[in-house]
Design an enzyme around this catalytic site. Structure first.
Site, short mmCIF file in Angstrom:
data_model
loop_
_atom_site.label_atom_id
_atom_site.label_comp_id
_atom_site.label_asym_id
_atom_site.label_seq_id
_atom_site.Cartn_x
_atom_site.Cartn_y
_atom_site.Cartn_z
N GLU A 28 0.84 -1.20 0.00
CA GLU A 28 0.00 0.00 0.00
C GLU A 28 0.88 1.24 0.00
OE1 GLU A 28 -3.27 -0.25 2.75
OE2 GLU A 28 -3.33 1.92 3.04
N ASP A 30 0.20 5.40 0.54
CA ASP A 30 -0.89 6.25 1.04
C ASP A 30 -0.61 7.74 0.96
OD1 ASP A 30 -2.34 4.03 1.88
OD2 ASP A 30 -1.58 4.10 3.92
N GLU A 32 -2.97 10.46 2.80
CA GLU A 32 -4.15 10.68 3.63
C GLU A 32 -4.10 12.10 4.18
OE1 GLU A 32 -5.57 6.53 5.51
OE2 GLU A 32 -3.68 7.24 6.34
N HIS A 45 -0.61 13.00 5.56
CA HIS A 45 -0.06 11.80 6.19
C HIS A 45 0.32 10.82 5.08
CE1 HIS A 45 -0.16 8.60 9.43
NE2 HIS A 45 -0.47 7.85 8.40
N ARG A 56 5.51 3.35 8.56
CA ARG A 56 6.54 4.17 7.91
C ARG A 56 5.97 5.56 7.61
NH1 ARG A 56 7.10 -0.97 4.81
NH2 ARG A 56 8.99 -2.01 5.55
N TRP A 122 -8.62 8.99 15.91
CA TRP A 122 -7.17 9.24 15.84
C TRP A 122 -6.77 10.43 14.96
CZ3 TRP A 122 -4.40 9.04 11.21
CH2 TRP A 122 -5.06 8.47 10.12
N ARG A 197 9.55 6.02 19.95
CA ARG A 197 8.71 4.95 19.38
C ARG A 197 9.53 3.69 19.10
NH1 ARG A 197 5.59 5.63 13.58
NH2 ARG A 197 4.60 3.57 13.50
#
Length: 209
Positions: A28, A30, A32, A45, A56, A122, A197
């Site tokens: 995928e 993306d 967004e 995003h 990622r 979110w 993270r």
């Protein structure tokens, strides 16, 4: 694709334009667009999934109001790299690092999808700001879709055009400078810089220039 995003209070909404394959080990790519309260900037995003693994993310503010007019959002995807561009300016490059053991999406055909959906758990300030349904309907506009692509037949991929320079296209020196400009001035999150993270170390592809 040219997009004009949801105007006004778009908090909680996500306008998406992306490539995706199917199955448990999907690929995928993306774009967004995370909505926000009136007057606050959209967040663009981006993410790349390979064999079902994403995480990622890189996020950007834009240097214009994406609700006021149409702007062009492009994806170059070839066997060597994925480049995300806005109005011809590259904002992100994800290079093929298979030689270092990093999966790269190149063995599955992908379709193009677009959607506008409620993600108020979110999308805006980590879910703190919810969708205000009194502002419905929420409308994003798409136009002038164009693609030079490969046609997938019998598990083989062949270009559909006699002109397939994009198969080996890369950033020239001017585009590399534009990429640096966009990332320096408008990138607001980069998973490769998120040591909290990834306390054991950032993903391997982050260490490849």
């Amino acid at each position: 694709m040219q997009l004009k995003l949801v105007p006004g209070n778009s908090a909680g909404t996500v306008t998406a334009y992306y490539l995706s394959s199917k199955g448990a080990n999907w690929d995928e790519i993306d774009f967004e667009f995370l909505g926000n309260l009136s007057g606050d900037p959209y967040i663009l995003h981006t993410n790349v999934f390979s064999q079902g693994k994403g995480n990622r993310e890189q996020q950007f503010h834009l240097w214009f109001d994406p609700t006021a007019d149409f702007h062009t959002y492009s994806i170059l995807w070839n066997p060597q790299r994925i480049i995300f561009s806005v109005d011809g300016t590259p904002i992100r490059e994800f290079k093929n690092a298979e030689s270092n053991g990093v999966p790269f999406p190149k063995n599955q055909p992908m379709r193009i999808y677009s959607s506008l959906w409620n993600a108020d758990d979110w999308a805006t300030r980590g879910g703190l700001v919810k969708t205000d349904w009194s502002n419905a309907p929420f409308t994003a506009s798409y136009r002038n879709f164009n693609a030079n692509a490969c046609v997938w037949t019998n598990a083989a991929s062949t270009p559909d055009s006699s002109s397939a320079e994009w198969l080996s296209e890369e950033l020239d020196s001017t585009s590399q400078e534009r990429l640096k400009w966009a990332q320096k001035n408008y990138m607001i999150y980069n998973y490769c810089a998120d040591n909290k993270r990834f306390p054991q170390g950032v993903p391997q592809e982050c260490n490849i220039s």
